[in-house]
Write a protein that holds these residues in place. Structure first.
Motif, PDB file in Angstrom:
ATOM      1  N   GLY A 136     -13.169   0.447 -59.869  1.00 15.28           N
ATOM      2  CA  GLY A 136     -14.743   0.194 -59.220  1.00 15.28           C
ATOM      3  C   GLY A 136     -14.554  -1.013 -58.915  1.00 15.28           C
ATOM      4  O   GLY A 136     -13.563  -1.614 -58.590  1.00 15.28           O
ATOM      5  N   ALA A 137     -15.896  -1.697 -58.699  1.00 13.00           N
ATOM      6  CA  ALA A 137     -16.043  -3.462 -58.246  1.00 13.00           C
ATOM      7  C   ALA A 137     -15.999  -3.771 -59.751  1.00 13.00           C
ATOM      8  O   ALA A 137     -16.190  -3.896 -61.122  1.00 13.00           O
ATOM      9  CB  ALA A 137     -17.476  -3.532 -58.335  1.00 13.00           C
ATOM     10  N   VAL A 138     -15.190  -5.468 -59.618  1.00  9.93           N
ATOM     11  CA  VAL A 138     -15.628  -6.139 -61.289  1.00  9.93           C
ATOM     12  C   VAL A 138     -16.422  -7.224 -60.301  1.00  9.93           C
ATOM     13  O   VAL A 138     -15.936  -7.584 -59.127  1.00  9.93           O
ATOM     14  CB  VAL A 138     -13.871  -6.316 -61.109  1.00  9.93           C
ATOM     15  CG1 VAL A 138     -13.273  -7.040 -60.045  1.00  9.93           C
ATOM     16  CG2 VAL A 138     -14.320  -7.090 -62.513  1.00  9.93           C
ATOM     17  N   THR A 139     -17.497  -7.431 -61.462  1.00  7.47           N
ATOM     18  CA  THR A 139     -18.103  -9.093 -61.574  1.00  7.47           C
ATOM     19  C   THR A 139     -17.227 -10.198 -62.674  1.00  7.47           C
ATOM     20  O   THR A 139     -16.968  -9.657 -63.880  1.00  7.47           O
ATOM     21  CB  THR A 139     -19.254  -8.806 -62.011  1.00  7.47           C
ATOM     22  OG1 THR A 139     -19.647  -8.566 -60.703  1.00  7.47           O
ATOM     23  CG2 THR A 139     -19.749 -10.362 -62.169  1.00  7.47           C
ATOM     24  N   ASN A 140     -16.094 -11.052 -62.314  1.00  8.42           N
ATOM     25  CA  ASN A 140     -15.923 -12.462 -62.822  1.00  8.42           C
ATOM     26  C   ASN A 140     -16.975 -13.123 -62.587  1.00  8.42           C
ATOM     27  O   ASN A 140     -16.921 -13.774 -62.188  1.00  8.42           O
ATOM     28  CB  ASN A 140     -14.603 -12.394 -62.079  1.00  8.42           C
ATOM     29  CG  ASN A 140     -14.164 -13.468 -63.058  1.00  8.42           C
ATOM     30  OD1 ASN A 140     -13.567 -13.695 -64.691  1.00  8.42           O
ATOM     31  ND2 ASN A 140     -13.406 -14.406 -62.875  1.00  8.42           N
ATOM     32  N   THR A 141     -17.847 -13.857 -63.606  1.00  9.31           N
ATOM     33  CA  THR A 141     -18.371 -14.519 -64.349  1.00  9.31           C
ATOM     34  C   THR A 141     -17.692 -15.434 -65.392  1.00  9.31           C
ATOM     35  O   THR A 141     -18.147 -16.520 -65.955  1.00  9.31           O
ATOM     36  CB  THR A 141     -19.877 -14.524 -65.020  1.00  9.31           C
ATOM     37  OG1 THR A 141     -19.366 -13.563 -65.991  1.00  9.31           O
ATOM     38  CG2 THR A 141     -20.210 -13.664 -64.423  1.00  9.31           C
ATOM     39  N   GLY A 142     -16.598 -15.397 -66.043  1.00 11.09           N
ATOM     40  CA  GLY A 142     -15.659 -15.863 -66.873  1.00 11.09           C
ATOM     41  C   GLY A 142     -14.839 -16.458 -66.409  1.00 11.09           C
ATOM     42  O   GLY A 142     -14.650 -17.093 -65.028  1.00 11.09           O
ATOM     43  N   SER A 143     -12.848 -15.987 -66.190  1.00 15.11           N
ATOM     44  CA  SER A 143     -11.813 -15.828 -65.882  1.00 15.11           C
ATOM     45  C   SER A 143     -11.042 -15.095 -65.956  1.00 15.11           C
ATOM     46  O   SER A 143     -10.758 -14.499 -67.019  1.00 15.11           O
ATOM     47  CB  SER A 143     -10.906 -17.571 -66.906  1.00 15.11           C
ATOM     48  OG  SER A 143     -10.541 -17.124 -67.796  1.00 15.11           O
ATOM     49  N   ILE A 144     -10.158 -15.106 -64.935  1.00 11.59           N
ATOM     50  CA  ILE A 144      -9.447 -14.255 -64.935  1.00 11.59           C
ATOM     51  C   ILE A 144      -7.659 -15.435 -64.738  1.00 11.59           C
ATOM     52  O   ILE A 144      -8.309 -16.223 -63.179  1.00 11.59           O
ATOM     53  CB  ILE A 144      -9.644 -13.271 -63.136  1.00 11.59           C
ATOM     54  CG1 ILE A 144     -10.462 -12.624 -64.358  1.00 11.59           C
ATOM     55  CG2 ILE A 144      -7.753 -12.018 -63.665  1.00 11.59           C
ATOM     56  CD1 ILE A 144     -10.873 -11.538 -63.086  1.00 11.59           C
TER      57      ILE A 144
END
Length: 198
Positions: free
Chosen positions: A18-26
């Motif tokens: 699904g959708a992904v929210t990144n508030t850290g690091s990828i």
């Protein structure tokens, strides 16, 4: 989160259903030799308010498949491809293509929008048969290269910048503001250049 291809073992690919929210690091990376690293997002795409990075590592392809809305930081330190049917990529934060590196987006009815924040092209932004919209913020560094693509210049996009236009079916929509420039560039072995205004 590190998506790391490992030579002699396997490429690395992470799929989010699904959708992904990144508030850290990828981070997309590799080790031990040339190996690919890819991130694929579902219909909701990736919303980034953290840091999204592609690193050269030990070589190999770096690919993002899925829509991207960036309000954080995107650092492309390796040649990177954005590739998804009708893909939409919007920058409202900080977006940097490192020197000697290329972001390539080609075909598939994809769109790239510089809406706010800053996009810095120290390397190459290569757009082929896609739509690039400049609506605001800063667009710095080397001129984006558009081949047979649509360039939209929004009324609020007043930053002094340049664009290189190639191919026989490129189209311009909007006004070229003071300090902005278009270079219509024919390339031997590629084609002549023809621009159309709408």
């Amino acid at each position: 989160l590190v998506i790391q291809g490992l030579s002699g073992f396997a490429h690395a690919s992470l799929t989010v259903t699904g959708a992904v929210t990144n508030t850290g690091s990828i981070t997309l990376d590799s080790a031990g030799g040339s190996a690919n690293a890819a991130l694929t997002a579902g219909a909701g795409g990736v919303t980034n308010t953290g840091t999204l990075t592609t690193n050269l590592g030990s070589g190999g392809a770096r690919t993002l498949s899925g829509h991207l809305t960036n309000g954080g930081t995107v650092d492309l330190n390796a040649n990177t491809t954005f590739s998804t049917a009708t893909g939409s990529y919007t920058n409202n934060g900080t977006f940097t293509i490192a020197a000697a590196r290329t972001l390539a987006i080609s075909g598939q009815s994809q769109t790239l929008t510089q809406a706010a924040g800053a996009m810095t092209v120290d390397g190459t932004l290569s757009l082929a048969s896609v739509t690039f919209t400049f609506n605001g913020g800063a667009l710095d560094g080397n001129p984006p290269v558009l081949l047979n693509s649509l360039l939209n210049l929004g009324a609020a996009a007043t930053d002094a910048t340049a664009f290189i236009i190639r191919g026989t079916s490129s189209t311009l929509s909007g006004d070229v503001k003071p300090g902005q420039s278009l270079l219509l560039q024919g390339v031997s072995g590629l084609d002549h250049v023809t621009g159309n205004a709408v």
